[in-house]
Every structure is written in structure tokens, then in C-alpha cells.
Write an enzyme that holds these catalytic residues in place. Structure first.
Site, PDB file in Angstrom:
ATOM      1  N   HIS A  88       3.715   5.580   5.972  1.00 44.94           N
ATOM      2  CA  HIS A  88       2.451   5.853   5.280  1.00 44.94           C
ATOM      3  C   HIS A  88       1.694   4.562   4.979  1.00 44.94           C
ATOM      4  CE1 HIS A  88       3.946   9.913   4.654  1.00 44.94           C
ATOM      5  NE2 HIS A  88       5.023   9.416   4.085  1.00 44.94           N
ATOM      6  N   HIS A 115       2.099  -2.469  -1.820  1.00 44.63           N
ATOM      7  CA  HIS A 115       1.705  -1.870  -0.545  1.00 44.63           C
ATOM      8  C   HIS A 115       0.190  -1.850  -0.492  1.00 44.63           C
ATOM      9  CE1 HIS A 115       1.680   1.508  -3.411  1.00 44.63           C
ATOM     10  NE2 HIS A 115       0.581   1.824  -2.748  1.00 44.63           N
ATOM     11  N   HIS A 117      -3.610  -0.019   1.280  1.00 48.70           N
ATOM     12  CA  HIS A 117      -4.354   1.082   1.883  1.00 48.70           C
ATOM     13  C   HIS A 117      -5.498   0.428   2.651  1.00 48.70           C
ATOM     14  CE1 HIS A 117      -2.288   3.985  -0.805  1.00 48.70           C
ATOM     15  NE2 HIS A 117      -2.292   2.951  -1.631  1.00 48.70           N
ATOM     16  N   HIS A 140      -1.827  -2.374  -3.966  1.00 56.31           N
ATOM     17  CA  HIS A 140      -1.216  -1.844  -5.193  1.00 56.31           C
ATOM     18  C   HIS A 140       0.114  -2.529  -5.459  1.00 56.31           C
ATOM     19  CE1 HIS A 140      -3.561   2.182  -4.620  1.00 56.31           C
ATOM     20  NE2 HIS A 140      -4.283   1.257  -5.237  1.00 56.31           N
ATOM     21  N   THR A 220      -1.069   7.951  -5.993  1.00 58.48           N
ATOM     22  CA  THR A 220      -2.061   8.466  -5.040  1.00 58.48           C
ATOM     23  C   THR A 220      -1.403   9.062  -3.799  1.00 58.48           C
ATOM     24  OG1 THR A 220      -2.383   6.353  -3.889  1.00 58.48           O
ATOM     25  CG2 THR A 220      -3.761   6.770  -5.834  1.00 58.48           C
ATOM     26  N   THR A 221      -0.072   9.211  -3.843  1.00 54.97           N
ATOM     27  CA  THR A 221       0.649   9.898  -2.772  1.00 54.97           C
ATOM     28  C   THR A 221       1.533  10.970  -3.421  1.00 54.97           C
ATOM     29  OG1 THR A 221       2.432   8.255  -2.901  1.00 54.97           O
ATOM     30  CG2 THR A 221       0.720   7.890  -1.230  1.00 54.97           C
TER      31      THR A 221
HETATM   32 ZN   LIG Z   1      -1.090   2.856  -3.239  1.00 53.67          ZN
END
Ligand SMILES: [Zn+2]
Length: 305
Positions: A88, A115, A117, A140, A220-221
Site C-alpha cells: 500500500h 510512510h 502517500h 506520516h 487513513t487506511t
Molecule cells: Zn499515512
């Protein structure tokens, strides 16, 4: 005949049940033949009403004088971090020696992982938006509250520090991470950075880190647990456009390397009744301790008189 029919029905059924638990981003839906769950169908708390990310309307944020500076511990420690493609995102595992306190948080939080995005488009890759504007990427750093394992679940169990990334000049500090991407194209692959960096190397200048936004939201996941105290910093990190594009080019969502990992961005969620706060405005006088001491002394003398 009836048995045959039943077998036919079974064979014709899409592999929905098997794949149903597997979530994906919007961009993966079509290439996966709609066998994964897109953001609209994410499970857990994802369809609740205190979700993240959100659009931050800066004019509507409320000044909170308790939102002072962070104290960063271990952020200066140089290390060859382990980097992983988890299907992801790309994740940097942070061990146990990095933590934060202050910044209006109730206690110390230990860093677990960071991680990102991103998107190929320089205005589509962030999860949070400022006044409707999206950035190229968002990073993040995920921290967990230090507490007894038996304690209840709280709305601030996790503290995420979020940084926008914009296209700009080349950022040599990010290079060990960018170069590691080539080693981990497929899910579940990991590698070690070829040279050591500290977390501070990845962040904007420390002085800018006193400007941030704060609100309570969620992961957010999936499963989008509503237990995150969010800190979204105002100052973006700068990476060269090519460094940003490397994430979409080198990483893949799938083992066949047919789907480039890109647009791993959850749509903005409704803020609802929540308030977004902003850290205290730095008065030109009060921001400098050397000036503050004499000023306080004058005040005290004034009182004594
Ligand atoms: Zn994130």
C-alpha cells in the site's frame, strides 16, 4: 442436476468473498477487476464520522495557546533504516529509540514507522489538503502512546506527524530512501538503506516545526480506527520532481509488477463538528527566549512596584 447447478453457481461466483477483506485505493479498482474493496467500501470504522484526512480551511482554524513546540528525541540519531513495500505504501521501520513529547500532547509517544502517500501529479498526492489544495506527497510519522497495555482505547492513542511534500530543489537527505525504492518493487519486499540518515534529515528546518495544525481523527487506511491525534505541519518538505516520481515508477502494488504504486491517497473526509486548531502564533518578541527573560523581569519589577 441440482448438484450440477450448485457447482456452476459456485464456479461462476466472483472471488468476492475471498478478496472482500482486501482493501485497495480507488486507482486499483479497475485493474483488479473490482475484486478489492475501494475507499467507499472500506470496513472497520472507515464509514464513521470522525475520519481522516480532512481539508484544513486555515481561516477557520482556532488558535490554541497550548500547542507549543515539540520535543523530539532520537530524531537526530543516524541509522541505516529498514525500508519495506507493504503493498500500500513504502514504510520505514523506526525501532524503539525515537519519541516525541510536547506539542500539546498529553504524554510521550514512541515512533513506530513512517510512510508516504503520493501521486504522479504534483498536486494530487497528499491526503490532507490546505484550503482545498493538494500537495505532491504526504509523509506520516506514526507514534504510539506509551501506556499500560491494559488501558482503554482513547481518541489519542496514536499521534501522527504529517508533512506535505512539494516539488522543488533536489533533496540529498532523501536520497538514501529514494535509492532504496529500486530494491523493493513488489509487496512484502524489504531492504536496508545504503547510508545512514536521521529523521531530522527528512524534515523541514526545525525552526519551522512550531507551525502546525491539530485535530482528532483516524487512521487513513482500514480499519480507520478513530484514535489519532493529528499534527499537520504547515511547512512542506521539498523534493525534486524526479525524486517524487521515483516512488510511482519504482514501486508496484502487485507481485506481477503490472500496477505502479501511485495515488495511494484516501479521499478527504467530512470534518463534521470537529474543530481544527493551530499552534500559537509566534510573536516576534515572545518567540525569542533571550528577549523574553528581560521582558519578564520588567513585568515582575512592574508588579513589585
Ligand atoms: Zn499515512
Amino acid at each position: 442436476m441440482r448438484l450440477l447447478l450448485a457447482l456452476l453457481v459456485l464456479a461462476a461466483a466472483p472471488p468476492r468473498a475471498r478478496a472482500a477483506s482486501h482493501w485497495c485505493y480507488q486507482i486499483q479498482l479497475k485493474p483488479s477487476n473490482y475484486t478489492c474493496l475501494g475507499p467507499g467500501e472500506w470496513e472497520g470504522s472507515c464509514q464513521s464520522n470522525r475520519q481522516s484526512p480532512v481539508n484544513i480551511v486555515t481561516a477557520k482554524t482556532q488558535l490554541d495557546p497550548n500547542l507549543g513546540r515539540f520535543s523530539f528525541s532520537g530524531y537526530d540519531r543516524k541509522h541505516q533504516w529498514v525500508v519495506e513495500n507493504n503493498g500500500h505504501t513504502v514504510m520505514v521501520l523506526l525501532g524503539d529509540e525515537v519519541s516525541i513529547a510536547g506539542g500539546g500532547l498529553s504524554t510521550r509517544y514512541r515512533a513506530k514507522q513512517l510512510h508516504l502517500h503520493w501521486s504522479r501529479a504534483m498536486d494530487q498526492g497528499s491526503e490532507h489538503t490546505f484550503n482545498g489544495e493538494r500537495f505532491a506527497m504526504e509523509m506520516h510519522i506514526v507514534h504510539e502512546k506509551e501506556k499500560a497495555p491494559s488501558s482503554n482505547v482513547n481518541e489519542d492513542d496514536i499521534a501522527v506527524l504529517a508533512f506535505m511534500v512539494e516539488a522543488g530543489s533536489n533533496n540529498v537527505n532523501f536520497q538514501p530512501l529514494v535509492e532504496a525504492l529500486s530494491d523493493i518493487p513488489r509487496p512484502n519486499m524489504n531492504t536496508t538503506m545504503k547510508s545512514s540518515i536521521s529523521l531530522f534529515h527528512l524534515l523541514p528546518e526545525e525552526e519551522s516545526l512550531r507551525h502546525y495544525f491539530r485535530y482528532l481523527g483516524s487512521l487513513t487506511t482500514p480499519t480507520c480506527d478513530e484514535k489519532v491525534v493529528w499534527t499537520v505541519f504547515q511547512e512542506p518538505i521539498q523534493l525534486h520532481r524526479d525524486q517524487i516520481l521515483a516512488f510511482s515508477q519504482k514501486l508496484f502494488y502487485d507481485h506481477e509488477q503490472s500496477m505502479n504504486m501511485t495515488d495511494n491517497v484516501r479521499p478527504v473526509q467530512s470534518l463534521g463538528q470537529r474543530q481544527v486548531f493551530r499552534s500559537r502564533a509566534p510573536g516576534p518578541l515572545l518567540s525569542q527566549p533571550t528577549l523574553l527573560a528581560p521582558a519578564l523581569a520588567c513585568l515582575t519589577v512592574g508588579f513589585l512596584r
